[in-house]
Design an enzyme around this catalytic site. Sequence first.
Site, PDB file in Angstrom:
ATOM      1  CG  ASP A 119      42.053  33.701  43.265  1.00 54.24           C
ATOM      2  OD1 ASP A 119      42.370  33.516  42.239  1.00 54.24           O
ATOM      3  OD2 ASP A 119      41.653  34.656  43.855  1.00 54.24           O
ATOM      4  CG  ASP A 320      41.999  33.679  36.861  1.00 59.28           C
ATOM      5  OD1 ASP A 320      42.391  33.912  38.398  1.00 59.28           O
ATOM      6  OD2 ASP A 320      40.751  33.817  37.098  1.00 59.28           O
TER       7      ASP A 320
END
Length: 440
Positions: A119, A320
């Site tokens: 992440d 992202d």
Amino acid sequence: MDLTILSIFLFSSLLLTTTKALDPCVSPKSKSDHSDLSLIHIYGKCSPFNPPNPASSWVNTVLNMASKDPERVTYLSSLVAQKTTSVPIGPGQQIVNVGNYVVRAKIGTPGQLMFMVLDTSSNAAWVPCSGCTGCSSTVFAPNNSSTFGSMDCSVPECSQVSGLSCPTTGSATCLFNRTYSDSSFAATLSRDSLTLAADVIPNYAFGCINSVSGGSIPPQGLLGLGRGTMSLLSQSGSLYSGVFSYCLPSFKSYYFSGSLKLGPTGQPKTIRTTPLLRNPRRPSLYYVNLTGVNVGRVHIPIVPELLAFDPNTGAGTIMDSGTVITRFVAPIYNATRDEFRNQVKGPFSSLGAFDTCFSPMNEDVAPAITLRFSGMDLVLPAENSLIHSSSGSLACLAMAAAPNNVNSVLNVIANLQQQNLRILFDTVNSRVGIARENCN
């Protein structure tokens, strides 16, 4: 030995050797680029995890994951810097929604293999540990590692993870908890060796999960690649020189195995770049300056403040890895969608998170979407801007509006739009690079 039997034996041996040599699930290895890891979609063929509904089609799995994007964007917009340092593991009520790609990592000495979610918008690492209540069957066993150690409330890292039971005087083990979608976990702040490909990072701080409630916690943990003080880049010191890149494989590929390159070695020699911005309001996120959107040759009219980078409010555009489809604030998305519809001519229907679906027969007239950044334009190929239904009867514009309840303007360039591109993050030279690459 009979010649026929010998021939069959030799052919079978050759076939097995070749299959093993060409195994797409094995991390690439070379002396010049040993910090290169396979990057695997969590529900791809190389992953040990099964989708929530194994009988469902892959497209339906993607649709289900995309349906959780609004929670993810709301979480990203909630990341506000604390008065001390950025908080990589928040207090019990902070919500996290992550988890599209996993990498092979080893924890401890000797190393214990874990498939950890990657992440780019989180900082901490955490893994389920032996004795954990509610965890999956694959856990890290601290007792089997000669280099494991718990951390107490006196260490600076404990204040960064919001230790929950630290006394005002004396010493105690640093404990914390966190919510994750509809789940939560409790953990102990710990240290041990982290091995990525051939690299060993000693004394890596991470959360050792003791208990889990709910079924949404990544089964084998998470590895944070954000910009905070406890992220991989920060804890690896000079090893990776503040540089990493990834290449996400197309959803159309069979194995869904891309790569994560850590450090400057092996990165593209020539690559188009745009400035990497640091927003003190949300210092963990990777901001870029998106200046406009084109649909075909049409420049979409956008009010400047909807794209403006604002260090006071945290507004702007981020890259992202944990959001599935690109999310623009509603006015930008609506204008982009309306121009796309105008050029395709419909008729249109909806499918899950996608509100602009049409007959694949119209794909030939579907315009390209161009994202305009400072110093660089990115023309999205069709597979990065369209997704197809499992039956093949629909093609859909693979973007959507951000939820209306975010606390400031935040546009998110998501992983479907990043597929088959090498995305380079150079935090030292403050740049993001993008180059075409077949990631499969």
